[in-house]
Design a protein around this motif. Structure first.
Motif, short mmCIF file in Angstrom:
data_model
loop_
_atom_site.label_atom_id
_atom_site.label_comp_id
_atom_site.label_asym_id
_atom_site.label_seq_id
_atom_site.Cartn_x
_atom_site.Cartn_y
_atom_site.Cartn_z
N PHE A 354 -8.33 -3.52 -3.44
CA PHE A 354 -8.39 -4.72 -2.60
C PHE A 354 -9.70 -5.47 -2.80
O PHE A 354 -9.74 -6.69 -2.89
N LEU A 355 -10.82 -4.73 -2.83
CA LEU A 355 -12.11 -5.38 -3.03
C LEU A 355 -12.35 -5.52 -4.53
O LEU A 355 -12.27 -4.55 -5.28
N MET A 356 -12.68 -6.74 -4.95
CA MET A 356 -12.93 -7.01 -6.36
C MET A 356 -14.25 -6.37 -6.79
O MET A 356 -15.08 -6.05 -5.96
N PRO A 357 -14.44 -6.18 -8.10
CA PRO A 357 -15.70 -5.59 -8.54
C PRO A 357 -16.86 -6.56 -8.32
O PRO A 357 -17.27 -7.28 -9.23
N LYS A 358 -17.35 -6.65 -7.10
CA LYS A 358 -18.43 -7.55 -6.74
C LYS A 358 -19.31 -6.87 -5.69
O LYS A 358 -19.07 -5.73 -5.34
N GLY A 359 -20.27 -7.61 -5.20
CA GLY A 359 -21.15 -7.06 -4.17
C GLY A 359 -20.64 -7.40 -2.78
O GLY A 359 -20.12 -8.50 -2.56
N PHE A 360 -20.81 -6.47 -1.86
CA PHE A 360 -20.36 -6.69 -0.48
C PHE A 360 -21.38 -6.10 0.49
O PHE A 360 -22.24 -5.31 0.12
N VAL A 384 -18.87 -2.79 -5.85
CA VAL A 384 -17.65 -2.14 -6.33
C VAL A 384 -17.69 -2.22 -7.86
O VAL A 384 -17.85 -3.30 -8.42
N HIS A 385 -17.57 -1.06 -8.51
CA HIS A 385 -17.66 -1.04 -9.96
C HIS A 385 -16.32 -1.42 -10.59
O HIS A 385 -15.26 -1.19 -10.02
N ALA A 386 -16.43 -2.02 -11.77
CA ALA A 386 -15.22 -2.47 -12.46
C ALA A 386 -14.62 -1.32 -13.26
O ALA A 386 -15.33 -0.58 -13.93
N VAL A 387 -13.35 -1.13 -13.15
CA VAL A 387 -12.61 -0.24 -14.06
C VAL A 387 -11.39 -1.03 -14.48
O VAL A 387 -11.05 -2.04 -13.86
N ASP A 388 -10.73 -0.62 -15.53
CA ASP A 388 -9.54 -1.35 -15.96
C ASP A 388 -8.47 -1.28 -14.87
O ASP A 388 -8.08 -0.19 -14.45
N SER A 389 -8.09 -2.40 -14.40
CA SER A 389 -7.04 -2.44 -13.39
C SER A 389 -6.43 -3.83 -13.46
O SER A 389 -6.89 -4.70 -14.20
N VAL A 390 -5.39 -4.05 -12.69
CA VAL A 390 -4.74 -5.36 -12.69
C VAL A 390 -5.77 -6.42 -12.30
O VAL A 390 -5.81 -7.51 -12.84
N ALA A 391 -6.60 -6.06 -11.35
CA ALA A 391 -7.55 -7.03 -10.82
C ALA A 391 -8.55 -7.51 -11.87
O ALA A 391 -9.04 -8.62 -11.79
N ASP A 401 -12.98 -12.78 -3.87
CA ASP A 401 -13.65 -11.53 -3.54
C ASP A 401 -12.67 -10.39 -3.30
O ASP A 401 -13.03 -9.24 -3.38
N VAL A 402 -11.43 -10.75 -2.98
CA VAL A 402 -10.44 -9.70 -2.74
C VAL A 402 -9.22 -9.94 -3.62
O VAL A 402 -8.99 -11.05 -4.10
N PHE A 403 -8.49 -8.87 -3.80
CA PHE A 403 -7.30 -8.95 -4.63
C PHE A 403 -6.12 -8.35 -3.87
O PHE A 403 -6.25 -7.30 -3.26
N ALA A 404 -5.03 -9.05 -3.89
CA ALA A 404 -3.83 -8.49 -3.26
C ALA A 404 -2.64 -8.78 -4.15
O ALA A 404 -2.53 -9.87 -4.71
#
Lengths: 423, 292
Positions: A354-360, A384-391, A401-404
């Motif tokens: 849900f939370l994108m790979p960004k700072g919060f 939130v660290h980036a890993v391979d995902s749909v987002a 900032d969020v992904f749904a």
């Protein structure tokens, strides 16, 4: 030409707080307990460890017609600076000079009395903020118009909804016309429409040749309205200058301190308060390095000091501009917060990815319908660290900032002629 | 993002002719008392609103409202008349005892109310103190001024009693404004001490009811000051409320006035308490926002 004329000049402002028992008030019993030592001249001097320097040698100047933004982490000294300039507290050393009347908005609704009507509170609150009676009378219609509560003016404000209450409180504050205005975080309240109105009001103030000192966690707002920005760090001025550069410096300075953990800054006193929060994995085990491919969340520990009739635990997640992205509460999903005295641990899990790979960062509050009990803003910054995902699959990077995952569908093909432009 | 606000030439709508020097200088010290008092005068409208708020809230929340201002001294006067006037038969300078007691209670109620209310005045306004600046001296001053309204209401009964007992008023009546001013100054002098002490020592709040009770019996309200043994008289003069109560009775009933020396001592004590209290308050004031 007004720009260039000074409104505020601060020179080497320092503020020291004494922590622990020596700082707080004493009961007579405690005083009697230290009396023998005091009589013998052996009273323990406040030692260095109990000192907290909230401001160290802060110097700056604000000209008329200028909006100076002040940003910094919690405990960087922003509020202390405003308190000194508004004369709520005094500096330990240094001096500040002020040209003109100072209006301070450190909180809206200061001095509102629940038993008094809206009309009565406008006058009381106006006077408390430093307005003259004639001035309030002159602006009364404008204030009421701004607040949009005409039909409730003769109702005691204890019957107001929190929205109405805030609007009225802000309306009074927004009509404060002093040469110098000190503003602290008041934009955190109210809906978007109202915030826009208030930001606009602040720009008017600065066009009117007054000076504004604006403290906020909302970096987007700071960048928009300020002509210069000061970054405070551990009580000292870290940067002073162009807003976008200041925000950039501030953001890079957060990177170092991502512990994924937060403790209440003051010692536990047994009252109702938030004690601790930390990032956790799906099982509630501390995990300071979340990524957008795994479920993670936050553990919040809090205490209830005395039996309460109602208690709401609220948490908002803010983006790196410290603008709230969304908020959540156990009551959203029908989970009751305990009301009995005791210490409790709660866990909230974000939907995976849900939370994108960004700072919060977080805002955590305990409150009920009658009062705020404890609230901490922009605490526990995390990335939130980036890993391979749909987002993260979009090669150009994604907005937001969020992904749904939303329910998309191509629901048909339109006939040719309906796509022609209407002539 | 990043819309830059260039400072543009502006038309001032505020007062254009600000003085060349800064209007306020903020330093570590508490500044001159005189300057502080001048500033308090500039904020006088706020004082009016604070008094008005207290009265409004107080009377809104009570069923009998302003009647309480009458009921309290009247009920006390009745009890004292029965106990001290009828049972103990305390001499009252030839004045009917109910009148004697009520005129003593009238200034006393103002004093006692101000003391009780202003002790906590600074502490209960903690939120306000931490969010906005105004002359802090207003906090203990507000209950004192609020008590004047109760005093005025209670005075109606005094007038009724004076008429009922067909008292012939003399020139002493002219001294009444001065006496009322004296009660106010005396009440404020003590209040300001208690309010400041209560910031540092929260027990003060619990000690005040006891203090008021002791002070009540040390003041010639239920008894006449002529009953005080001669060798104790000089000490009695140290209590300014004694001289004030005697003064009220003298002004309205023509009972003997205290010795001029006693009046001077009382005035001296009051002014010393006031000056010391204001100075102490101003010293504590600096730290209030950090303490409460």
């Amino acid at each position: 030409m007004i720009v260039g004329e000074l409104a505020i000049r601060a020179d080497g402002l320092c503020k020291r707080y004494l922590m622990g028992s020596s700082a707080s008030y004493l009961s007579l019993r405690e005083s009697l307990a230290v009396l023998p030592r005091r009589l013998l001249g052996r009273e323990a001097r406040p030692d260095r460890q109990n000192e907290l320097w909230a401001l160290r040698e802060v110097s700056f100047a604000v000209g008329r017609g200028e909006v100076l933004g002040v940003i910094g982490h919690n405990g960087a000294g922003k509020s202390t600076l405003l308190k000194i300039l508004s004369r709520i507290t005094r500096p330990t050393a240094g001096r500040a000079e002020v040209w003109g009347r100072v209006g301070s908005l450190l909180e809206v609704g200061t001095g509102f009395h629940p038993e008094l009507t809206g009309r009565e509170n406008v006058f009381l609150n106006g006077a408390i903020l430093g307005m003259r009676r004639a001035e309030i009378e002159r602006k009364y219609d404008a204030i009421v118009g701004f607040a949009e509560i005409d039909q409730f003016l003769d109702t005691p404000v204890k019957h107001y909804s929190s929205g109405m209450y805030m609007r009225l409180a802000f309306a009074v504050a927004a009509h404060l016309e002093t040469e110098i205005l000190l503003v602290d975080e008041v934009l955190a309240v109210g809906d978007a429409e109202f915030q826009k109105k208030c930001l606009g009001k602040m720009e008017d103030v600065h066009r009117g040749g007054r000076a504004v000192l604006f403290v906020s966690h909302n970096l987007a707002a700071v960048e928009r309205v300020c002509s210069r920005v000061m970054v405070l760090d551990h009580g000292g001025v870290r940067f002073m200058g162009e807003p976008s550069e200041a925000v950039r410096r501030y953001l890079t300075s957060t990177e170092g301190a991502l512990t994924g953990e937060w403790h209440h800054p003051e010692p536990f006193t047994g009252r109702t308060q938030i004690l601790r929060a930390f990032l956790c994995d799906a099982n509630g085990v501390p995990n300071g390095n979340p990524d957008c491919g795994t479920t993670f969340g936050v553990v919040i520990e809090f205490s209830v000091g005395e039996r309460l009739r109602e208690l709401i635990l609220g948490m908002a997640v803010c983006n790196q501009y410290q603008v709230p992205v969304f908020s959540t509460s156990p009551s959203d999903v029908g989970v009751a917060v305990p009301l009995e005295p005791g210490t409790y641990r709660t866990k909230v899990l974000f939907p995976r990815g849900f939370l994108m790979p960004k700072g919060f960062s977080l805002i955590i509050s305990l409150y009920n319908r009658w009062q705020g009990l404890d609230s901490h803003s922009h605490i526990m910054p995390f990335k939130v660290h980036a890993v391979d995902s749909v987002a993260t699959a979009t090669p150009t990077g994604r907005l937001g900032d969020v992904f749904a995952e939303c329910a998309w569908d191509v629901i048909g093909r339109l006939p040719e002629k309906s796509t022609r432009p209407v002539s | 993002m990043g819309v830059e606000m260039q400072p543009e030439p502006v038309v001032s709508t505020g007062p254009a002719d600000l003085p060349a020097g800064p209007s306020t200088v903020i330093t570590a010290g508490s500044g001159r008392t005189l300057a502080g008092l001048c500033e308090a005068w500039q904020y006088r409208e706020l004082l009016y609103f604070l008094v008005w708020r207290d009265l409004k809230v107080r009377y809104k929340q009570t069923v009998l409202g302003a009647l309480w201002a009458v009921i309290q001294p009247l009920a006390s006067a009745v009890i004292f008349t029965v106990v001290f006037g009828m049972f103990v038969k305390v001499p009252s300078e030839g004045v009917p005892y109910p009148l004697f007691a009520y005129l003593g209670l009238l200034p006393w109620q103002l004093f006692a109310f101000a003391l009780t209310e202003s002790t906590a005045s600074v502490v209960v306004h903690e939120r306000l103190l931490k969010k906005v600046y105004f002359p802090r001296l207003y906090l203990p001053l507000t209950p004192v001024l609020g008590a004047v309204v109760d005093f005025a209401v209670a005075s109606v009964v005094a007038v009724a009693l004076l008429l009922a007992y067909r008292v012939r008023l003399g020139a002493g009546l002219l001294a009444l404004p001065l006496l009322i001013a004296a009660v106010l100054v005396c009440a404020f002098a003590v209040s300001v001490w208690l309010a400041a002490l209560n910031v540092k020592y929260r027990d003060v709040r619990y000690a005040v009811p006891f203090l008021v009770q002791v002070w009540f019996f040390a003041t010639p309200i239920v008894y006449s000051s002529s009953l005080i043994p001669a060798h104790l008289r000089p000490w009695w003069a140290l209590n300014p409320m004694g001289s004030i109560v005697d003064g009220f009775r003298w002004a309205l009933l023509g009972t003997p006035l205290p010795q001029p020396l006693a009046l001077l001592v009382s005035a001296g004590v009051t002014l010393t308490l006031l000056a010391g209290g204001v100075a102490y308050f101003r010293r504590v004031e600096v730290t209030i926002a950090d303490l409460v």
